[in-house]
Design a protein around this motif. Structure first.
Motif, PDB file in Angstrom:
ATOM      1  N   TRP A 195      13.469   4.082  12.090  1.00 38.48           N
ATOM      2  CA  TRP A 195      12.678   4.790  11.101  1.00 38.48           C
ATOM      3  C   TRP A 195      11.220   4.860  11.530  1.00 38.48           C
ATOM      4  CZ3 TRP A 195      13.874   6.587   6.008  1.00 38.48           C
ATOM      5  CH2 TRP A 195      15.237   6.512   5.678  1.00 38.48           C
ATOM      6  N   THR A 196      10.531   5.879  11.033  1.00 39.70           N
ATOM      7  CA  THR A 196       9.079   5.975  11.167  1.00 39.70           C
ATOM      8  C   THR A 196       8.484   5.598   9.824  1.00 39.70           C
ATOM      9  OG1 THR A 196       9.236   7.747  12.796  1.00 39.70           O
ATOM     10  CG2 THR A 196       7.137   7.533  11.622  1.00 39.70           C
ATOM     11  N   VAL A 197       7.531   4.678   9.841  1.00 38.39           N
ATOM     12  CA  VAL A 197       6.866   4.242   8.615  1.00 38.39           C
ATOM     13  C   VAL A 197       5.464   4.843   8.588  1.00 38.39           C
ATOM     14  CG1 VAL A 197       5.998   2.274   7.309  1.00 38.39           C
ATOM     15  CG2 VAL A 197       8.168   2.090   8.542  1.00 38.39           C
ATOM     16  N   VAL A 198       5.139   5.468   7.471  1.00 41.41           N
ATOM     17  CA  VAL A 198       3.797   5.999   7.255  1.00 41.41           C
ATOM     18  C   VAL A 198       3.199   5.216   6.095  1.00 41.41           C
ATOM     19  CG1 VAL A 198       2.410   8.018   6.654  1.00 41.41           C
ATOM     20  CG2 VAL A 198       4.495   8.290   8.026  1.00 41.41           C
ATOM     21  N   ARG A 199       2.065   4.573   6.341  1.00 36.31           N
ATOM     22  CA  ARG A 199       1.373   3.837   5.286  1.00 36.31           C
ATOM     23  C   ARG A 199       0.034   4.510   5.036  1.00 36.31           C
ATOM     24  NH1 ARG A 199       3.484  -0.732   3.158  1.00 36.31           N
ATOM     25  NH2 ARG A 199       5.262  -1.548   4.300  1.00 36.31           N
TER      26      ARG A 199
ATOM     27  N   ASP B 204      -1.192  15.038   5.563  1.00 36.88           N
ATOM     28  CA  ASP B 204      -1.277  15.373   6.993  1.00 36.88           C
ATOM     29  C   ASP B 204      -0.602  14.298   7.835  1.00 36.88           C
ATOM     30  OD1 ASP B 204      -2.672  17.714   6.447  1.00 36.88           O
ATOM     31  OD2 ASP B 204      -4.644  16.864   6.972  1.00 36.88           O
ATOM     32  N   LYS B 205      -0.807  13.027   7.486  1.00 36.25           N
ATOM     33  CA  LYS B 205      -0.162  11.920   8.213  1.00 36.25           C
ATOM     34  C   LYS B 205       1.362  12.031   8.118  1.00 36.25           C
ATOM     35  CE  LYS B 205      -3.573   8.201   7.702  1.00 36.25           C
ATOM     36  NZ  LYS B 205      -3.767   6.857   7.128  1.00 36.25           N
ATOM     37  N   VAL B 206       1.830  12.318   6.914  1.00 39.43           N
ATOM     38  CA  VAL B 206       3.275  12.437   6.697  1.00 39.43           C
ATOM     39  C   VAL B 206       3.822  13.614   7.500  1.00 39.43           C
ATOM     40  CG1 VAL B 206       5.083  12.847   4.983  1.00 39.43           C
ATOM     41  CG2 VAL B 206       3.143  11.347   4.425  1.00 39.43           C
ATOM     42  N   THR B 207       3.128  14.740   7.443  1.00 42.34           N
ATOM     43  CA  THR B 207       3.572  15.934   8.165  1.00 42.34           C
ATOM     44  C   THR B 207       3.630  15.674   9.666  1.00 42.34           C
ATOM     45  OG1 THR B 207       2.634  17.333   6.438  1.00 42.34           O
ATOM     46  CG2 THR B 207       3.091  18.380   8.546  1.00 42.34           C
ATOM     47  N   ARG B 208       2.618  14.981  10.195  1.00 41.26           N
ATOM     48  CA  ARG B 208       2.631  14.637  11.626  1.00 41.26           C
ATOM     49  C   ARG B 208       3.840  13.773  11.968  1.00 41.26           C
ATOM     50  NH1 ARG B 208      -2.932  14.411  10.922  1.00 41.26           N
ATOM     51  NH2 ARG B 208      -2.929  12.152  10.631  1.00 41.26           N
ATOM     52  N   ALA B 209       4.152  12.800  11.121  1.00 44.16           N
ATOM     53  CA  ALA B 209       5.315  11.944  11.374  1.00 44.16           C
ATOM     54  C   ALA B 209       6.603  12.756  11.350  1.00 44.16           C
ATOM     55  CB  ALA B 209       5.376  10.820  10.347  1.00 44.16           C
TER      56      ALA B 209
ATOM     57  N   LYS C 293      14.450  10.136   8.710  1.00 46.97           N
ATOM     58  CA  LYS C 293      14.159   8.707   8.850  1.00 46.97           C
ATOM     59  C   LYS C 293      12.652   8.435   8.829  1.00 46.97           C
ATOM     60  CE  LYS C 293      18.231   6.720  10.870  1.00 46.97           C
ATOM     61  NZ  LYS C 293      18.716   5.824  11.917  1.00 46.97           N
ATOM     62  N   VAL C 294      12.008   8.961   7.797  1.00 51.61           N
ATOM     63  CA  VAL C 294      10.582   8.714   7.577  1.00 51.61           C
ATOM     64  C   VAL C 294      10.429   8.107   6.181  1.00 51.61           C
ATOM     65  CG1 VAL C 294       8.296   9.769   7.320  1.00 51.61           C
ATOM     66  CG2 VAL C 294       9.840  10.562   9.125  1.00 51.61           C
ATOM     67  N   ALA C 295       9.771   6.941   6.139  1.00 53.02           N
ATOM     68  CA  ALA C 295       9.513   6.249   4.880  1.00 53.02           C
ATOM     69  C   ALA C 295       8.001   6.178   4.682  1.00 53.02           C
ATOM     70  CB  ALA C 295      10.102   4.843   4.905  1.00 53.02           C
ATOM     71  N   VAL C 296       7.543   6.549   3.497  1.00 57.51           N
ATOM     72  CA  VAL C 296       6.116   6.603   3.196  1.00 57.51           C
ATOM     73  C   VAL C 296       5.795   5.590   2.096  1.00 57.51           C
ATOM     74  CG1 VAL C 296       4.207   8.080   2.459  1.00 57.51           C
ATOM     75  CG2 VAL C 296       6.127   9.066   3.752  1.00 57.51           C
ATOM     76  N   TYR C 297       4.764   4.796   2.347  1.00 54.22           N
ATOM     77  CA  TYR C 297       4.290   3.799   1.385  1.00 54.22           C
ATOM     78  C   TYR C 297       2.843   4.119   1.035  1.00 54.22           C
ATOM     79  CZ  TYR C 297       8.402   1.121   2.715  1.00 54.22           C
ATOM     80  OH  TYR C 297       9.693   0.724   2.953  1.00 54.22           O
ATOM     81  N   VAL C 298       2.563   4.196  -0.261  1.00 55.31           N
ATOM     82  CA  VAL C 298       1.191   4.366  -0.732  1.00 55.31           C
ATOM     83  C   VAL C 298       0.752   2.985  -1.204  1.00 55.31           C
ATOM     84  CG1 VAL C 298      -0.353   5.559  -2.323  1.00 55.31           C
ATOM     85  CG2 VAL C 298       1.675   6.745  -1.424  1.00 55.31           C
ATOM     86  N   ASP C 299      -0.052   2.327  -0.386  1.00 51.67           N
ATOM     87  CA  ASP C 299      -0.444   0.947  -0.652  1.00 51.67           C
ATOM     88  C   ASP C 299      -1.707   0.873  -1.502  1.00 51.67           C
ATOM     89  OD1 ASP C 299       1.690  -0.005   0.827  1.00 51.67           O
ATOM     90  OD2 ASP C 299       0.535  -0.265   2.663  1.00 51.67           O
ATOM     91  N   GLY C 300      -1.645   0.060  -2.541  1.00 55.08           N
ATOM     92  CA  GLY C 300      -2.807  -0.178  -3.384  1.00 55.08           C
ATOM     93  C   GLY C 300      -3.803  -1.081  -2.670  1.00 55.08           C
ATOM     94  N   CYS C 301      -5.069  -0.775  -2.811  1.00 55.02           N
ATOM     95  CA  CYS C 301      -6.119  -1.520  -2.102  1.00 55.02           C
ATOM     96  C   CYS C 301      -6.125  -3.002  -2.472  1.00 55.02           C
ATOM     97  CB  CYS C 301      -7.482  -0.895  -2.365  1.00 55.02           C
ATOM     98  SG  CYS C 301      -7.657   0.735  -1.604  1.00 55.02           S
ATOM     99  N   PHE C 302      -5.936  -3.328  -3.736  1.00 58.84           N
ATOM    100  CA  PHE C 302      -5.928  -4.731  -4.139  1.00 58.84           C
ATOM    101  C   PHE C 302      -4.663  -5.432  -3.651  1.00 58.84           C
ATOM    102  CE2 PHE C 302      -4.535  -7.994  -7.178  1.00 58.84           C
ATOM    103  CZ  PHE C 302      -5.551  -8.907  -7.006  1.00 58.84           C
ATOM    104  N   TRP C 303      -3.508  -4.883  -3.987  1.00 59.73           N
ATOM    105  CA  TRP C 303      -2.237  -5.563  -3.747  1.00 59.73           C
ATOM    106  C   TRP C 303      -1.890  -5.691  -2.274  1.00 59.73           C
ATOM    107  CZ3 TRP C 303      -0.615  -8.280  -7.583  1.00 59.73           C
ATOM    108  CH2 TRP C 303      -0.932  -7.884  -8.884  1.00 59.73           C
ATOM    109  N   HIS C 304      -2.423  -4.822  -1.438  1.00 60.29           N
ATOM    110  CA  HIS C 304      -2.070  -4.839  -0.012  1.00 60.29           C
ATOM    111  C   HIS C 304      -3.261  -5.154   0.878  1.00 60.29           C
ATOM    112  CE1 HIS C 304       2.016  -3.405  -0.846  1.00 60.29           C
ATOM    113  NE2 HIS C 304       1.430  -2.781  -1.851  1.00 60.29           N
ATOM    114  N   SER C 305      -4.346  -5.637   0.292  1.00 56.84           N
ATOM    115  CA  SER C 305      -5.520  -6.138   1.020  1.00 56.84           C
ATOM    116  C   SER C 305      -6.152  -5.102   1.937  1.00 56.84           C
ATOM    117  CB  SER C 305      -5.152  -7.403   1.805  1.00 56.84           C
ATOM    118  OG  SER C 305      -4.694  -8.404   0.937  1.00 56.84           O
TER     119      SER C 305
END
Length: 144
Positions: free
Chosen positions: A112-116, A128-133, A62-74
């Protein structure tokens, strides 16, 4: 949000080439996670009925990872504000951020745990962030 404004041909062509998945930062993160022996799903909705897809999903953990774009996600470091149709873009980008926070809250409520991570983060640091989660859960072996 107001109706979508007309854009000039060059801008329209540039925006149409924006990838929705398999961006460079996503691929770099996935390669690093795979190198660490982790297996995952790609571009998948974590919850049934939630029409928002995560970039990397570990469903049993139950871990979801989002790779946010700098423009689209401010991104607080790299966000820019277009000058053409400025108000429409301000509203659009603000709505993206509101949707992100709503997604985080819905997933959190479902356990769920969300990693952004931001697109500008080094893949090793993002992994590393994902692994910690994943380690925080500790209830299941790595996904295979």
């Amino acid at each position: 949000m107001a109706d979508r404004p007309r854009t000039d041909a060059a801008t329209s062509a540039r925006l149409s080439k924006q990838r929705r998945r398999d961006t460079g930062p996503e691929l770099a993160l996935r390669r690093e996670l795979h190198r660490r022996g982790l297996r995952y799903f790609v571009d998948r909705a974590p919850l049934k009925g939630l029409r928002r897809r995560a970039d990397v999903v570990f469903p049993r953990r139950k871990v979801a990872v989002y790779v946010d774009g700098c423009f689209w996600h401010s991104c607080p470091l790299h966000a820019t504000s277009p000058r053409n149709n400025a108000q429409w873009w301000t509203d659009k980008l603000a709505a993206n951020v509101v949707r992100d926070r709503d997604t985080d809250a819905r997933l959190d409520a479902a356990g769920w745990t969300v990693v952004r991570v931001w697109e500008h983060e080094v893949a090793r640091d993002a992994a590393d962030k994902v692994t910690r989660a994943l380690d925080e859960d500790g209830s299941a072996p790595p996904e295979n």
